[in-house]
Each structure stands twice: as C-alpha cells, then as structure tokens.
Design a protein around this motif. Structure first.
Motif, PDB file in Angstrom:
ATOM      1  N   GLY A 111       0.832  -1.205   0.000  1.00  0.00           N
ATOM      2  CA  GLY A 111       0.000   0.000   0.000  1.00  0.00           C
ATOM      3  C   GLY A 111       0.868   1.257   0.000  1.00  0.00           C
ATOM      4  O   GLY A 111       1.977   1.257   0.535  1.00  0.00           O
ATOM      5  N   HIS A 112       0.364   2.312  -0.643  1.00  0.00           N
ATOM      6  CA  HIS A 112       1.084   3.593  -0.617  1.00  0.00           C
ATOM      7  C   HIS A 112       0.114   4.723  -0.306  1.00  0.00           C
ATOM      8  O   HIS A 112      -1.009   4.740  -0.810  1.00  0.00           O
ATOM      9  N   CYS A 176       5.553   8.085   2.731  1.00  0.00           N
ATOM     10  CA  CYS A 176       4.488   7.085   2.659  1.00  0.00           C
ATOM     11  C   CYS A 176       4.513   6.444   4.036  1.00  0.00           C
ATOM     12  O   CYS A 176       5.570   5.986   4.490  1.00  0.00           O
ATOM     13  N   PHE A 178       2.863   3.784   5.105  1.00  0.00           N
ATOM     14  CA  PHE A 178       2.581   2.343   5.147  1.00  0.00           C
ATOM     15  C   PHE A 178       3.739   1.679   5.917  1.00  0.00           C
ATOM     16  O   PHE A 178       4.898   2.091   5.761  1.00  0.00           O
ATOM     17  N   HIS A 181       7.676   1.591   5.010  1.00  0.00           N
ATOM     18  CA  HIS A 181       7.988   2.297   3.762  1.00  0.00           C
ATOM     19  C   HIS A 181       8.735   3.620   3.942  1.00  0.00           C
ATOM     20  O   HIS A 181       9.382   4.097   3.025  1.00  0.00           O
ATOM     21  N   MET A 185      10.513   5.610   1.107  1.00  0.00           N
ATOM     22  CA  MET A 185       9.521   6.476   0.437  1.00  0.00           C
ATOM     23  C   MET A 185       9.376   7.790   1.193  1.00  0.00           C
ATOM     24  O   MET A 185       8.519   7.940   2.070  1.00  0.00           O
TER      25      MET A 185
END
Ligand SMILES: [Cu+2]
Length: 192
Positions: A111-112, A176, A178, A181, A185
């Motif tokens: 998921g992002h 991000c 999630f 991440h 990210m």
C-alpha cells in the motif's frame, strides 16, 4: 435606352435559369455569412486594439488563477519507491496532488499513501506510530496535528487526488506511512 434595358432583362433571366436559381442563391447567402463573421472578428480585433488595458487585465487575471493552482503527480511503485524526492511550490498556492500507484501489488502487500508532515516532525518516529493505524489510512489519530495533508492508501493501479493550501515558506517532509515504507519512500516538499 429602353431597348438596352430590355436586353439586359433578358440576359439576367437567361443567366438565372442557366445558374439554376436556388444554387446560386445559396452560394451568395453562404458568402454573406462568411463575410459577416469575418467582419465581426475584424471588429473585435479593432476593439481590442483600442482598449489594450482592458484585455491586458483579463490576461493577468487568467494567468494569476493558473499560477495559484499547482498540479503535481507523484507515483509509487511495487519496488517501494516514489518517483519524486522533491517538490517545489510557491507560497500561497493551492496544491492539487495526485498519487498514482503504478504497481500491481495489493493495498495489503504494497500500500502507498502520501503524507505531508509539519516542520520538525521525526519521520521515522511518525512511521513507527503509523504502522498501528491501518484502519485510518496509516494516520495515527494521536499524531493528526503533525499532518498537513494526506491521501488515502492505495493498491496497485489506483490513483487519488487531494487539494490543499501550501503551508508557509519552508522545507517539509513527505512520506508514505505504510508500515516499513518511510525509510525509502520520503522526500522534501519545499515552499518558496
Ligand atoms: Cu508506500
């Protein structure tokens, strides 16, 4: 003189018949319309030339509206990466941000989301707390005051758009959130 008029009359009638009446009438009507719209355009051009200030302020207004809204698209992929690590916007602008998950993995696997944090927020700490907030798009309620803007969480092939006002000048972190991440990210959101 009379003879001349008569002759002219006969020629006119002959021509009318030869041209097939309706056809030539339609042609002349079309021509008239073309002339008219051309004349209108010429008239408008003339009016613009006569009042350059009025049209200039209209242009300025249009430009200002375009400058006020900044559209940004950022992609997240199956390799746990964003395609941007920096974004720059002008202070006072409205940001229309689109997040696209260009991968194929599901929201549960990869998921992002995109989360913009207030200045000075520890992104690793935020990421750890976010891991427990799966039911709230990985935005922990206790940390809500540290979130300037965020998207929902996406799975592969999905996209979402959010609109928000750029915060005051400065450099902010986006991540991000999630689980796991944030280390890869993340990026800088710079307001100039
Ligand atoms: Cu992610």
């Amino acid at each position: 003189m009379r003879l001349l008029k008569l002759t002219f009359g006969i020629i006119s009638i002959s021509l009318f018949i030869a041209c097939g009446g309706n056809g030539s009438q339609e042609e002349s009507t079309t021509k008239e319309k073309t002339m008219t719209s051309k004349e209108i355009m010429q008239q408008k051009a003339k009016e613009r030339a006569e009042s350059p200030e009025a049209s200039k302020s209209e242009e300025d207004a249009a430009n200002k509206n375009e400058q006020d809204v900044v559209e940004i698209t950022i992609e997240g992929n199956d390799q746990m990466r964003f395609n941007l690590d920096e974004m720059k916007v002008k202070a006072g602008s409205t940001v229309k941000l689109t997040l696209k998950h260009v991968g194929k993995m599901t929201k549960q696997q990869m998921g992002h989301n995109w989360v913009l944090l207030t200045k000075g927020t520890d992104i690793m700490e935020f990421g750890q707390k976010a891991a427990g907030a799966a039911d709230n798009d990985y935005i922990p309620e206790a940390e809500a005051s540290k979130v300037i803007a965020n998207t929902k969480t996406l799975g592969g092939g999905e996209e979402t758009t959010i609109t928000f006002e750029a915060p005051e000048k400065g450099t902010y972190d986006f991540i991000c959130s999630f689980p796991g991440h944030v280390a890869l990210m993340k990026g800088k959101f710079i307001v100039q």
